[in-house]
Design a protein around this motif. Structure first.
Motif, PDB file in Angstrom:
ATOM      1  N   HIS A  59      27.766  23.829 -25.188  1.00  0.00           N
ATOM      2  CA  HIS A  59      26.959  23.150 -24.171  1.00  0.00           C
ATOM      3  C   HIS A  59      25.463  23.301 -24.485  1.00  0.00           C
ATOM      4  O   HIS A  59      24.722  22.315 -24.489  1.00  0.00           O
ATOM      5  CB  HIS A  59      27.311  23.769 -22.806  1.00  0.00           C
ATOM      6  CG  HIS A  59      26.438  23.360 -21.673  1.00  0.00           C
ATOM      7  ND1 HIS A  59      26.876  22.549 -20.650  1.00  0.00           N
ATOM      8  CD2 HIS A  59      25.144  23.652 -21.366  1.00  0.00           C
ATOM      9  CE1 HIS A  59      25.895  22.364 -19.790  1.00  0.00           C
ATOM     10  NE2 HIS A  59      24.831  23.029 -20.190  1.00  0.00           N
ATOM     11  N   GLU A  60      25.049  24.538 -24.787  1.00  0.00           N
ATOM     12  CA  GLU A  60      23.628  24.780 -25.073  1.00  0.00           C
ATOM     13  C   GLU A  60      23.184  24.053 -26.346  1.00  0.00           C
ATOM     14  O   GLU A  60      22.051  23.575 -26.429  1.00  0.00           O
ATOM     15  CB  GLU A  60      23.340  26.278 -25.194  1.00  0.00           C
ATOM     16  CG  GLU A  60      23.585  27.076 -23.912  1.00  0.00           C
ATOM     17  CD  GLU A  60      22.817  26.548 -22.715  1.00  0.00           C
ATOM     18  OE1 GLU A  60      21.699  26.031 -22.881  1.00  0.00           O
ATOM     19  OE2 GLU A  60      23.355  26.642 -21.595  1.00  0.00           O
ATOM     20  N   HIS A  63      22.016  20.615 -25.563  1.00  0.00           N
ATOM     21  CA  HIS A  63      20.603  20.533 -25.151  1.00  0.00           C
ATOM     22  C   HIS A  63      19.679  20.634 -26.377  1.00  0.00           C
ATOM     23  O   HIS A  63      18.745  19.851 -26.539  1.00  0.00           O
ATOM     24  CB  HIS A  63      20.244  21.683 -24.211  1.00  0.00           C
ATOM     25  CG  HIS A  63      20.912  21.622 -22.867  1.00  0.00           C
ATOM     26  ND1 HIS A  63      20.819  20.529 -22.044  1.00  0.00           N
ATOM     27  CD2 HIS A  63      21.676  22.530 -22.208  1.00  0.00           C
ATOM     28  CE1 HIS A  63      21.492  20.775 -20.927  1.00  0.00           C
ATOM     29  NE2 HIS A  63      22.025  21.971 -21.000  1.00  0.00           N
ATOM     30  N   ASN A 155      27.228  22.714 -13.650  1.00  0.00           N
ATOM     31  CA  ASN A 155      25.920  22.327 -14.190  1.00  0.00           C
ATOM     32  C   ASN A 155      25.388  21.022 -13.614  1.00  0.00           C
ATOM     33  O   ASN A 155      24.185  20.769 -13.652  1.00  0.00           O
ATOM     34  CB  ASN A 155      25.985  22.238 -15.717  1.00  0.00           C
ATOM     35  CG  ASN A 155      25.913  23.600 -16.362  1.00  0.00           C
ATOM     36  OD1 ASN A 155      24.893  24.260 -16.298  1.00  0.00           O
ATOM     37  ND2 ASN A 155      27.018  24.045 -16.929  1.00  0.00           N
ATOM     38  N   ASP A 163      21.357  21.773 -14.738  1.00  0.00           N
ATOM     39  CA  ASP A 163      21.058  20.542 -15.470  1.00  0.00           C
ATOM     40  C   ASP A 163      20.981  19.352 -14.513  1.00  0.00           C
ATOM     41  O   ASP A 163      20.138  18.471 -14.674  1.00  0.00           O
ATOM     42  CB  ASP A 163      22.144  20.261 -16.515  1.00  0.00           C
ATOM     43  CG  ASP A 163      22.167  21.347 -17.583  1.00  0.00           C
ATOM     44  OD1 ASP A 163      21.101  21.923 -17.849  1.00  0.00           O
ATOM     45  OD2 ASP A 163      23.243  21.596 -18.133  1.00  0.00           O
TER      46      ASP A 163
HETATM   47 ZN   LIG Z   1      22.895  23.038 -19.500  1.00  0.00          ZN
END
Ligand SMILES: [Zn+2]
Length: 359
Positions: A59-60, A63, A155, A163
């Motif tokens: 997930h990170e 980004h 999130n 997010d």
């Molecule tokens: Zn995130």
């Protein structure tokens, strides 16, 4: 001592564990003791947790790689017990870029869940995963699916610092002023943080920690948005602190006696020696900080001081623009100067501190 353990680099981005990550071990041991106490259940719990963090890490990376597309680097990705943090060098200025950087993380989890769906349906989820946290028996793919759906749902809560809050802010700022959009997203974050803490006391201790984190982040964002609103109505000169002393070229030796001789000055300014085109022309020493780090008793035994690079801004520059530029270039200080004279020093940490005291 660093508070992080660097694991390595993936796609050129440092991946690290925050020290508090190891608090999970006693937590896992305690959880397995309170289930059936076997080493097997400890192993299964640990493996389950590692799978969760694998999904968080992916997930990170969503980004970080989205930010890279806009030429923004990531200093590192750090895993903590309550989630991952991609330290992106700066948030993009354009709302649509912020939107894509924010949504890229949850999209990774959506993609994983979509890939898993046919596998679960076709294989009947045969790879057994004896984790007891879900009701009924679930296979490994089903467990993976569940983690990713939960990560998306959490999130995408439309509140800062999740997010979903960044997405909401970026969409709102298409039509509203930046600080108004930030304010809405951060106030929602405060409400949701409080809600998580309250619910955590009823049902899930872990949620109390997450709620606290959300609350602190949302509160500081809300404070900042109030300050940025104030900046938007001001000029740089209004924030210039005139307790400075301009020394010109730096002396051959900066002795404690010399630094002490600027009794009433808070900031000491020097021309930057050996200037490059891209450098700020002045460097600054915060004498308050220096006095704190070097109390009188310790001053004989050598001395330390930090100096900061300080860009020059015009007195009539809009303060919100100055603030944005300083943030972007990671500067805490700027020098306000006209063509003929230095007017003062903008000290962002000090301004933030003053602002929080007034409330
Ligand atoms: Zn995130």
């Amino acid at each position: 001592m660093s508070s992080k353990l660097v694991l390595g680099r993936i796609a050129g981005i440092k991946v690290a564990l925050h020290w508090s990550f190891f608090l999970l071990l006693p937590y896992l041991a305690f959880s397995s003791i309170s289930s059936d106490g076997s080493f097997f259940s400890f192993l299964i719990l640990t493996a389950s947790m590692l799978l969760v963090f694998l999904c968080v890490l992916l997930h990170e990376f969503g980004h970080a790689l989205a930010a890279r597309r806009y030429g923004i680097g990531t200093r590192d990705i750090t895993l903590t017990p309550i989630g991952g943090i991609a330290q992106i060098e700066r948030m993009p200025d354009k709302p649509m870029q912020e939107f894509f950087v924010a949504i890229a993380g949850p999209l990774v989890n959506v993609a994983i869940a979509l890939v898993l769906t046919p596998i679960i349906l076709l294989t009947d989820d045969v790879f057994v995963w004896p984790w007891t946290g879900l009701s009924g028996q679930t296979g490994l793919a089903g467990f993976f699916f569940y983690i990713n759906v939960m990560l998306v749902l959490f999130n995408m809560l439309p509140a800062f610092p999740m997010d979903g809050g960044r997405i909401l802010r970026s969409l709102l700022s298409l039509g509203l002023r930046d600080f108004t959009a930030s304010r809405i997203a951060s106030v929602l974050g405060i409400i949701i943080g409080l809600g998580m803490i309250a619910y955590g006391f009823i049902d899930n201790t872990f949620l109390i920690f997450i709620g606290l984190f959300v609350l602190i982040q949302a509160y500081s964002e809300q404070q900042e948005s109030a300050l940025v609103k104030e900046f938007s109505e001001s000029l740089a000169a209004e924030y210039a602190d005139d307790e400075f002393h301009y020394y010109g070229d730096p002396p051959a030796e900066l002795t404690p006696e010399l630094l002490d001789s600027f009794n009433n000055a808070r900031y000491l300014l020097f021309n930057r020696p050996q200037q490059n085109e891209a450098d700020d022309p002045l460097v600054l020493i915060d004498l308050n900080l220096w006095r704190k780090q070097n109390p009188p008793g310790k001053r004989q035994s050598g001395y330390r001081f930090n100096h900061f690079s300080a860009p020059i801004v015009a007195p009539d520059q809009a303060m919100d623009q100055v603030f944005r530029d300083m943030r972007k270039r990671r500067r805490n200080f700027a020098v306000v100067a006209s063509e003929t004279a230095i007017r003062g020093v903008i000290d962002l940490p000090d301004i933030f501190l003053e602002h929080s005291r007034q409330r």
